[in-house]
Design an enzyme around this catalytic site. Structure first.
Site, PDB file in Angstrom:
ATOM      1  N   LYS A  54      38.070   7.713  45.957  1.00  0.00           N
ATOM      2  CA  LYS A  54      38.270   8.722  45.185  1.00  0.00           C
ATOM      3  C   LYS A  54      39.352   8.513  44.055  1.00  0.00           C
ATOM      4  CE  LYS A  54      36.548  12.459  48.416  1.00  0.00           C
ATOM      5  NZ  LYS A  54      36.909  13.189  49.135  1.00  0.00           N
ATOM      6  N   GLN A  98      40.544  16.980  52.287  1.00  0.00           N
ATOM      7  CA  GLN A  98      39.756  15.776  52.939  1.00  0.00           C
ATOM      8  C   GLN A  98      39.505  16.519  54.529  1.00  0.00           C
ATOM      9  OE1 GLN A  98      38.225  13.389  51.770  1.00  0.00           O
ATOM     10  NE2 GLN A  98      37.019  13.281  53.595  1.00  0.00           N
ATOM     11  N   ASP A 121      35.130  21.173  45.803  1.00  0.00           N
ATOM     12  CA  ASP A 121      34.375  21.031  46.949  1.00  0.00           C
ATOM     13  C   ASP A 121      33.124  21.885  47.096  1.00  0.00           C
ATOM     14  OD1 ASP A 121      34.319  18.412  48.471  1.00  0.00           O
ATOM     15  OD2 ASP A 121      35.888  18.995  49.737  1.00  0.00           O
TER      16      ASP A 121
END
Length: 300
Positions: A54, A98, A121
């Protein structure tokens, strides 16, 4: 029949190129640089690899990349304090924590502490509610990537019969909402669905996101259907040597590819689209935060 392979790796590269163009335009026209912050708690090996990837791709498209790597025993209060500081940082437009988190941390509490406008997200309860009611939201990356590939392959999805196998909050449920938004007739099926093969067999579009290796065989697939395989499962592969493994999806690829009209492979299908859509969401969040038009083709 041999299915057309939907190349997620190539499509993701195209999306990242579109994001890079959008970032360049923001810099040139508005002196703005989208910023993405990733928070990693602990040292989960798979998460480590994902976060590195990422960060690398964020920089490649011209965005600001920030990483917070925290010890596995980090307290909830300390984690929430970091998220609060990122919420208040005007140079950060996207925040990603995460998952999974260490067990002593409340994932729902942590995710819902993120500013919904920066929740790239798409997991915040506000974004879930907005998506479910057809309003503008931040959309979960994996379902967004699936939708982009389906639109690219079919053009219009209106009137098509879609079956989503899997009911998770991360993929199954938001995927169904996105397909409804594009005027599909949608069924959410799962491992306990009665007559599951018959339910899947009627679908023009099958999205398999159930987390069971090769659960969906080719004789479940309607001839000519489009199959999007979200599953990533690791199986033992003794033919490759002792301790070796191979990646497979939730669909039995060989038998399904012989029947389907189009199919995503595993690996190289949906997976690469997730990070590409994370970058797209960050660009979208930056544009929204500054009252600018959203990038075309990169949102739901």
């Amino acid at each position: 029949m041999s299915a057309q392979v939907i190349d997620g790796k190539a499509f993701a590269a195209k999306v990242r190129g579109q994001v890079a163009e959008g970032v360049s335009k923001l810099k040139t026209d508005h002196d703005l640089v989208p910023g993405l912050a990733v928070v990693l708690v602990g040292e989960d090996p798979a998460s480590e690899v994902y976060v590195r990837s990422k960060g690398k791709m964020t920089v490649e498209v011209g965005m600001k990349s920030v990483e917070h790597r925290l010890d596995a025993d980090t307290s909830e209060a300390d984690l929430l304090a970091i998220i609060k500081s990122l919420n208040e940082d005007a140079t950060i437009h996207g925040i990603l924590v995460q998952l999974p988190l260490p067990k002593h941390l409340n994932e729902d509490l942590v995710i819902n502490s993120i500013d919904p406008a920066k929740d790239v997200d798409g997991f915040h309860i506000s974004n879930v509610g907005l998506l479910g009611t057809g309003q503008k939201s931040m959309v979960p990356c994996t379902p967004l990537g699936c939708l982009m590939m389906l639109r690219d392959h079919h053009g219009s999805l209106s009137g098509l019969d879609a079956v989503v196998v899997g009911r998770s909050n991360i993929v199954g449920k938001p995927m169904a909402q996105l397909l409804l938004g594009d005027s599909c007739t949608v069924t959410i099926a799962h491992s306990r669905t009665k007559d599951l093969p018959d339910v899947v067999r009627r679908a023009d579009i099958v999205v398999a996101a159930v987390g069971r290796p090769e659960m969906v065989p080719g004789d479940w697939i309607k001839p000519g259907a489009t199959v999007i395989d979200v599953g990533i499962n690791r199986l033992d592969a003794p033919e490759k040597g002792e301790g070796k493994t191979r990646l497979v999806g939730d669909v039995h690829y060989e038998s399904a590819a012989a029947v389907a009209g189009a199919i995503t492979p595993v690996p190289g299908g949906v997976g690469p689209m997730t990070i590409a859509c994370l970058l797209a969401n960050t660009l979208t969040a930056c544009c929204r935060a500054n009252g600018l038009p959203e990038p075309e083709g990169l949102t739901a």
